[in-house]
Design a protein around this motif. Structure first.
Motif, PDB file in Angstrom:
ATOM      1  N   LEU A   4       0.824  -1.206   0.000  1.00  0.00           N
ATOM      2  CA  LEU A   4       0.000   0.000   0.000  1.00  0.00           C
ATOM      3  C   LEU A   4       0.857   1.255   0.000  1.00  0.00           C
ATOM      4  CD1 LEU A   4      -3.050  -0.815   2.277  1.00  0.00           C
ATOM      5  CD2 LEU A   4      -2.614  -1.368  -0.115  1.00  0.00           C
ATOM      6  N   LEU A   5       1.983   1.214   0.718  1.00  0.00           N
ATOM      7  CA  LEU A   5       2.894   2.363   0.696  1.00  0.00           C
ATOM      8  C   LEU A   5       3.454   2.581  -0.708  1.00  0.00           C
ATOM      9  CD1 LEU A   5       4.861   1.726   4.020  1.00  0.00           C
ATOM     10  CD2 LEU A   5       3.004   3.354   3.639  1.00  0.00           C
ATOM     11  N   GLU A   6       3.745   1.491  -1.401  1.00  0.00           N
ATOM     12  CA  GLU A   6       4.232   1.616  -2.782  1.00  0.00           C
ATOM     13  C   GLU A   6       3.151   2.210  -3.676  1.00  0.00           C
ATOM     14  OE1 GLU A   6       7.417  -2.094  -2.989  1.00  0.00           O
ATOM     15  OE2 GLU A   6       5.307  -2.447  -3.465  1.00  0.00           O
ATOM     16  N   SER A   7       1.918   1.825  -3.444  1.00  0.00           N
ATOM     17  CA  SER A   7       0.817   2.375  -4.230  1.00  0.00           C
ATOM     18  C   SER A   7       0.665   3.873  -3.998  1.00  0.00           C
ATOM     19  CB  SER A   7      -0.484   1.652  -3.871  1.00  0.00           C
ATOM     20  OG  SER A   7      -1.566   2.157  -4.632  1.00  0.00           O
ATOM     21  N   LEU A   8       0.740   4.287  -2.736  1.00  0.00           N
ATOM     22  CA  LEU A   8       0.631   5.709  -2.423  1.00  0.00           C
ATOM     23  C   LEU A   8       1.788   6.490  -3.024  1.00  0.00           C
ATOM     24  CD1 LEU A   8      -0.499   5.483   1.306  1.00  0.00           C
ATOM     25  CD2 LEU A   8      -1.936   5.822  -0.726  1.00  0.00           C
ATOM     26  N   ALA A   9       2.996   5.910  -2.998  1.00  0.00           N
ATOM     27  CA  ALA A   9       4.155   6.588  -3.588  1.00  0.00           C
ATOM     28  C   ALA A   9       3.989   6.759  -5.091  1.00  0.00           C
ATOM     29  CB  ALA A   9       5.425   5.800  -3.283  1.00  0.00           C
ATOM     30  N   ALA A  10       3.221   5.857  -5.708  1.00  0.00           N
ATOM     31  CA  ALA A  10       2.963   5.954  -7.146  1.00  0.00           C
ATOM     32  C   ALA A  10       1.693   6.742  -7.449  1.00  0.00           C
ATOM     33  CB  ALA A  10       2.845   4.550  -7.736  1.00  0.00           C
ATOM     34  N   ASP A  11       1.106   7.377  -6.427  1.00  0.00           N
ATOM     35  CA  ASP A  11      -0.107   8.182  -6.588  1.00  0.00           C
ATOM     36  C   ASP A  11      -1.295   7.364  -7.077  1.00  0.00           C
ATOM     37  OD1 ASP A  11       1.045  10.591  -5.724  1.00  0.00           O
ATOM     38  OD2 ASP A  11       1.913  10.933  -7.708  1.00  0.00           O
ATOM     39  N   ARG A  12      -1.359   6.118  -6.623  1.00  0.00           N
ATOM     40  CA  ARG A  12      -2.523   5.286  -6.944  1.00  0.00           C
ATOM     41  C   ARG A  12      -3.392   5.170  -5.698  1.00  0.00           C
ATOM     42  NH1 ARG A  12      -1.053   6.569 -10.967  1.00  0.00           N
ATOM     43  NH2 ARG A  12      -0.551   5.400 -12.865  1.00  0.00           N
ATOM     44  N   PRO A  13      -4.683   5.476  -5.796  1.00  0.00           N
ATOM     45  CA  PRO A  13      -5.552   5.368  -4.620  1.00  0.00           C
ATOM     46  C   PRO A  13      -5.718   3.912  -4.192  1.00  0.00           C
ATOM     47  CG  PRO A  13      -6.854   5.755  -6.582  1.00  0.00           C
ATOM     48  CD  PRO A  13      -5.424   5.897  -7.006  1.00  0.00           C
ATOM     49  N   VAL A  14      -5.977   3.720  -2.914  1.00  0.00           N
ATOM     50  CA  VAL A  14      -6.056   2.399  -2.307  1.00  0.00           C
ATOM     51  C   VAL A  14      -7.471   2.137  -1.809  1.00  0.00           C
ATOM     52  CG1 VAL A  14      -5.307   1.066  -0.300  1.00  0.00           C
ATOM     53  CG2 VAL A  14      -3.634   2.383  -1.615  1.00  0.00           C
ATOM     54  N   ILE A  15      -7.939   0.927  -2.034  1.00  0.00           N
ATOM     55  CA  ILE A  15      -9.142   0.417  -1.380  1.00  0.00           C
ATOM     56  C   ILE A  15      -8.682  -0.742  -0.513  1.00  0.00           C
ATOM     57  CG2 ILE A  15     -11.374  -0.718  -1.702  1.00  0.00           C
ATOM     58  CD1 ILE A  15     -11.446   0.622  -4.512  1.00  0.00           C
ATOM     59  N   ALA A  16      -8.925  -0.665   0.802  1.00  0.00           N
ATOM     60  CA  ALA A  16      -8.356  -1.683   1.679  1.00  0.00           C
ATOM     61  C   ALA A  16      -9.216  -1.912   2.912  1.00  0.00           C
ATOM     62  CB  ALA A  16      -6.943  -1.281   2.106  1.00  0.00           C
ATOM     63  N   SER A  17      -9.103  -3.121   3.459  1.00  0.00           N
ATOM     64  CA  SER A  17      -9.821  -3.479   4.682  1.00  0.00           C
ATOM     65  C   SER A  17      -9.421  -2.561   5.826  1.00  0.00           C
ATOM     66  CB  SER A  17      -9.512  -4.919   5.073  1.00  0.00           C
ATOM     67  OG  SER A  17      -9.905  -5.812   4.070  1.00  0.00           O
ATOM     68  N   ASP A  18     -10.387  -2.219   6.643  1.00  0.00           N
ATOM     69  CA  ASP A  18     -10.155  -1.352   7.797  1.00  0.00           C
ATOM     70  C   ASP A  18      -9.590  -2.189   8.948  1.00  0.00           C
ATOM     71  OD1 ASP A  18     -10.108   0.639   9.648  1.00  0.00           O
ATOM     72  OD2 ASP A  18     -12.286   0.916   9.762  1.00  0.00           O
ATOM     73  N   GLU A  24      -3.571   2.863   9.878  1.00  0.00           N
ATOM     74  CA  GLU A  24      -2.488   3.817  10.129  1.00  0.00           C
ATOM     75  C   GLU A  24      -1.905   4.351   8.825  1.00  0.00           C
ATOM     76  OE1 GLU A  24       0.415   2.737  13.124  1.00  0.00           O
ATOM     77  OE2 GLU A  24      -1.051   1.421  14.084  1.00  0.00           O
ATOM     78  N   VAL A  25      -1.762   3.489   7.824  1.00  0.00           N
ATOM     79  CA  VAL A  25      -1.236   3.928   6.526  1.00  0.00           C
ATOM     80  C   VAL A  25      -2.126   5.005   5.928  1.00  0.00           C
ATOM     81  CG1 VAL A  25      -0.781   3.234   4.148  1.00  0.00           C
ATOM     82  CG2 VAL A  25      -0.046   1.765   6.017  1.00  0.00           C
ATOM     83  N   LEU A  26      -3.436   4.817   6.015  1.00  0.00           N
ATOM     84  CA  LEU A  26      -4.377   5.722   5.350  1.00  0.00           C
ATOM     85  C   LEU A  26      -4.884   6.833   6.266  1.00  0.00           C
ATOM     86  CD1 LEU A  26      -6.481   3.207   3.227  1.00  0.00           C
ATOM     87  CD2 LEU A  26      -4.477   4.545   2.551  1.00  0.00           C
ATOM     88  N   ALA A  27      -4.265   6.996   7.426  1.00  0.00           N
ATOM     89  CA  ALA A  27      -4.705   8.043   8.349  1.00  0.00           C
ATOM     90  C   ALA A  27      -4.594   9.427   7.725  1.00  0.00           C
ATOM     91  CB  ALA A  27      -3.889   7.982   9.639  1.00  0.00           C
ATOM     92  N   GLY A  28      -3.605   9.621   6.865  1.00  0.00           N
ATOM     93  CA  GLY A  28      -3.435  10.920   6.209  1.00  0.00           C
ATOM     94  C   GLY A  28      -4.059  10.992   4.842  1.00  0.00           C
TER      95      GLY A  28
END
Length: 346
Positions: free
Chosen positions: A264-278, A284-288
């Protein structure tokens, strides 16, 4: 400072990606780095780059397996003579302590299922000088099970540019330029709950494709489950996830639990939005920002998020917006300070 990373394998997982990045960046903080592992494409790449890589058989949770792994790790310790050993996860920590009883040993705890926490604590209390976790939730869980003080250093990725452009990747996979693509970069193992993702995919209409980048024990079962679904592509283990991210539109992960997933961190670094289980580490990754959290084991909510982001560039842009997050420089500085302190104290 000479740092020996001990890890079971060096394949496509998140811990492996972290180790490879830390080894390559170690020189920036004054490290001489080496890896002792069961091998994999990341180990091969480090060897080609000139880093010492020592072969250690995977322990396989048997007394004989642990003994063999410890013996091979001991040879690595004798040859490399590290100032500190950095072991990734519990089994690697056990073999490292047997192999190097007098060396400072720091464990990086990437996460286990809730049922395995008590057993992990029992081992770590005996073998590790210091335990690092990659997320606050993991630290709370370990401390709640009686481990004592735990250091939290959030995971980060070491940015790499895509080697291939979006059009080329899609052409190689036979995917037309206009087709929406969701990428799931995860091992095909029970923790990742691909069954939930496939159930969700059955509720996504249209011509979209789902790329499953990873392999594992559930592949045959999941391929059979996906036979009735449109657009599901099993890509196997990939060494080009960064390129796949360039070609995809959304990343999706429906895990039952996570430490702090590098994917998921790699996805965010590539500016790709994430859909993920809570779940804890993902939260914590998606808190920001950077994506959409969906309830765990919820195909319906996962499908709703997929329908929203796959077919709306505006929705993807809004979801991808992110504020802050750990970076590789901060991660390396934090580990350097910790390892030097542990080495001096030991």
């Amino acid at each position: 400072m000479r740092v020996l990373h001990v890890i079971s394998e060096m394949g496509a997982g998140g811990a492996e990606a972290l180790v490879a990045g830390m080894v390559k960046a170690g020189g920036d903080v004054g490290w001489e780095s080496a890896v002792a592992s069961g091998g994999g494409f990341r180990a091969d790449a480090l060897r080609r780059d000139g880093f010492p890589v020592f072969d250690v058989p995977v322990a396989r949770r048997s007394p004989l397996g642990v003994a063999r792994a410890a013996w091979a790790t001991r040879r690595a310790v004798r040859r490399f003579r590290p100032d500190v050993v950095l072991a990734h996860n519990v089994s690697a920590s056990l073999t490292a302590r047997i192999a190097a009883p007098r060396r400072p040993l720091v464990t990086v705890f990437h996460g286990v299922a809730d049922a395995d926490v008590a057993g992990a604590v029992k081992v770590l209390r005996r073998v590790s000088d210091t335990v690092v976790t990659v997320a606050d939730a993991a630290a709370d869980r370990l401390e709640g099970a009686g481990l004592g003080a735990v250091v939290v250093i959030p995971n980060a990725v070491f940015p790499e540019p895509a080697r291939t452009d979006r059009a080329t990747v899609r052409e190689a996979l036979g995917t037309p330029p206009h087709v929406p693509v969701a990428l799931c970069p995860a091992r095909l193992e029970p923790q990742k709950r691909h069954d939930v993702l496939l159930d969700a995919w059955g509720l996504v209409p249209g011509d979209a494709e789902l790329w499953l980048a990873g392999d594992g024990s559930l592949r045959g079962e999941l391929e059979k489950r996906a036979e009735r679904l449109y657009g599901v592509r099993f890509l196997g283990t990939r060494t080009d996830v960064r390129d796949l991210l360039e070609a995809a539109d959304v990343t999706v992960l429906t895990s039952d639990w996570e430490g702090m997933p590098i994917a998921l961190l790699e996805s965010l670094a590539a500016d790709r939005p994430v859909i993920a289980s809570d779940v804890d580490g993902v939260r914590e990754v998606l808190a920001g920002g950077g994506g959409v959290l969906v309830p765990r084991r919820s195909p319906g909510q996962t499908a709703k998020a997929l329908r929203s982001l796959l077919y709306s560039p505006t929705a993807r842009s809004v979801a991808a917006a992110r504020d802050g997050g750990a970076d590789a420089h901060t991660l390396m500085k934090s580990y350097d300070e910790l390892l030097r302190t542990v080495a001096e104290r030991r």
